[in-house]
Each structure stands twice: as structure tokens, then as C-alpha cells.
Design a protein around this motif. Sequence first.
Motif, PDB file in Angstrom:
ATOM      1  N   ASP A 175       0.863  -1.192  -0.180  1.00  0.00           N
ATOM      2  CA  ASP A 175      -0.034   0.089  -0.098  1.00  0.00           C
ATOM      3  C   ASP A 175       0.789   1.399  -0.060  1.00  0.00           C
ATOM      4  O   ASP A 175       0.317   2.324  -0.284  1.00  0.00           O
ATOM      5  N   LYS A 180       1.644   0.446  -7.283  1.00  0.00           N
ATOM      6  CA  LYS A 180       0.522  -0.259  -7.028  1.00  0.00           C
ATOM      7  C   LYS A 180      -0.686   0.560  -7.207  1.00  0.00           C
ATOM      8  O   LYS A 180      -1.686   0.122  -7.749  1.00  0.00           O
ATOM      9  N   TRP A 181      -0.749   1.728  -7.009  1.00  0.00           N
ATOM     10  CA  TRP A 181      -1.880   2.746  -7.163  1.00  0.00           C
ATOM     11  C   TRP A 181      -1.936   3.390  -8.655  1.00  0.00           C
ATOM     12  O   TRP A 181      -3.179   3.483  -9.104  1.00  0.00           O
ATOM     13  N   GLU A 184      -3.215   0.165 -10.538  1.00  0.00           N
ATOM     14  CA  GLU A 184      -4.715  -0.259 -10.331  1.00  0.00           C
ATOM     15  C   GLU A 184      -5.578   0.842 -11.022  1.00  0.00           C
ATOM     16  O   GLU A 184      -6.464   0.608 -11.540  1.00  0.00           O
ATOM     17  N   ALA A 185      -4.864   2.036 -10.971  1.00  0.00           N
ATOM     18  CA  ALA A 185      -5.798   3.198 -11.945  1.00  0.00           C
ATOM     19  C   ALA A 185      -5.892   3.083 -13.156  1.00  0.00           C
ATOM     20  O   ALA A 185      -6.813   3.114 -13.905  1.00  0.00           O
ATOM     21  N   TYR A 211      -8.465  -5.630  -7.098  1.00  0.00           N
ATOM     22  CA  TYR A 211      -8.969  -4.079  -7.250  1.00  0.00           C
ATOM     23  C   TYR A 211     -10.299  -4.137  -7.321  1.00  0.00           C
ATOM     24  O   TYR A 211     -11.261  -4.947  -7.229  1.00  0.00           O
ATOM     25  N   ASP A 215     -12.688   2.432  -7.289  1.00  0.00           N
ATOM     26  CA  ASP A 215     -11.499   2.967  -6.563  1.00  0.00           C
ATOM     27  C   ASP A 215     -10.578   3.649  -7.385  1.00  0.00           C
ATOM     28  O   ASP A 215      -9.555   4.118  -7.088  1.00  0.00           O
ATOM     29  N   TRP A 216     -10.997   4.006  -8.572  1.00  0.00           N
ATOM     30  CA  TRP A 216     -10.171   4.841  -9.606  1.00  0.00           C
ATOM     31  C   TRP A 216      -9.851   6.056  -8.951  1.00  0.00           C
ATOM     32  O   TRP A 216      -8.581   6.540  -9.238  1.00  0.00           O
ATOM     33  N   CYS A 219      -7.175   5.997  -6.279  1.00  0.00           N
ATOM     34  CA  CYS A 219      -5.808   5.782  -6.622  1.00  0.00           C
ATOM     35  C   CYS A 219      -5.301   7.221  -6.938  1.00  0.00           C
ATOM     36  O   CYS A 219      -4.137   7.249  -6.638  1.00  0.00           O
TER      37      CYS A 219
END
Length: 239
Positions: A175, A180-181, A184-185, A211, A215-216, A219
Motif C-alpha cells: 500500500d 500499486k496505485w 490499479e488506476a 482491485y 477505487d479509480w 488511486c
Amino acid sequence: QEVGKQRLRDARIQAVDYLILLLAGACLGTIAKVSDESFGAVGYTYTVIAISLLCKIAALRSFSLDKLHYWRESASGMSSLAHFLAKDTVDHFNTIVKPLVYLSMFYFFNNPRSTILENYLVLICLVYCVTGIAYVLAICFETGPAQLWSVLLPVVFTLIATQDKTKGFLSRFEDFCYPKWAMEAFIIANAQRYAGVWLLTRCGALDKKGYSVRDWALCLYVLIGFGVVSRIVAFNFMV
């Protein structure tokens, strides 16, 4: 004004940076074709590493080349905060332009399902994040070690971030890894364009990675948060 003149003298270096970004976008966009099963994860993995490396190395120049000048001016009464904000403000130009330069080639050759605006917003947040981290490295280390850290961190963090669901310490540490973010985005933006018979595949693939399509925006906020925190840390180390 002084910072602006310095950047004008660096115009040739900036042009080389943009050329490298163009070549990187074309090469990576050609090599990493979009896979419906992975939602283009391979291409985005390459993108995160490439943008992190190129933008970090370039951002190191903001503070690593004139440390002696800063110390001399600071001793004569120059505001450290004004100096830091001036450097950072000028770098915002690159934060806006470099994602466009890279995407102009990557998006054309890779042709992901997500829109160019979605990719651009993620890249802006990513560049803002890695630029702040580069400030910390430039201020805390000499030029050589700072460059080595700028190469090592994106690779290690991206390897950790691309693992499937992890548990224990690695899951918590993941995290704090900005790739990672960003990954994910990118993947969520791509996955949202799949509908119909692809919904089951989309749900399964996203669940495997941990995912969520909701959560876009989160991120992007996390990437910006990393950028803000790293700038605060860099300023504290500078003074």
C-alpha cells in the motif's frame, strides 16, 4: 526569475528528455499489446517503470545541481521556502507536458480501451508523485547515489505491486508502493470499458488482483498524497 533563466539554459536537455519519452512511448506501445484477459496490465507495468525512471532522473536536476548555490544564497538570507516553491512550480510544466508527450506515442501504438483523458490524468498524478520522491533523493544524496536510488525504487516497487493478492507484511507494504496505485488506476480505467459477456471476466480479473472499479479516483488521490508528503519531507531535509 533566476530559476526561469536557468531552465531556459537547460532547453536542450529538456528537448532530449521529450525525445526519449517519445521513443519510449512508441517502443513500449508497440511491444506491449493490449490483452483482454489482463486489461493491458503488461503495457501499463512498462509505462509505470519507464515514466518513473525518466521523470525521476530528470527531476533530480532540480535540486542536485545547485546545492552549493542554494547554501550560499540561504546563508545570505534567501527564503528556503521561496526557493523550494520556485523550483517546484517550474517543474509543474513538465508534470503537465511529459505525460502528453509519452501518451502521444504510447496511446497510438498500444490503443487501450480506456480514453486518452483517463490515461493522461493517471500519468499526471504519477509524474507528480515521482517528482516529489526525486526531490527527496536529490536533497538527501549526492548525484550518483540519488540516480541509483531513482533506478532501483521504481523497479522494486513495481515488482511488489504487480504481485497477485499478498498477505502479511508484504500486503501492508504494498500500500506504500506508488506503482500499486498507478497500476490499479490504469487497469480500472481499462476494465470499465468492458461490458456484456466480458463482465464476468472483468470481475474475476479485478478480484484476483484485489482491485475495485469504484477505487479509480481513490488511486489518483493517493498518488497526489504521496507527491505532497514527499515534497514536505524534501523541504524539511533541505532546511
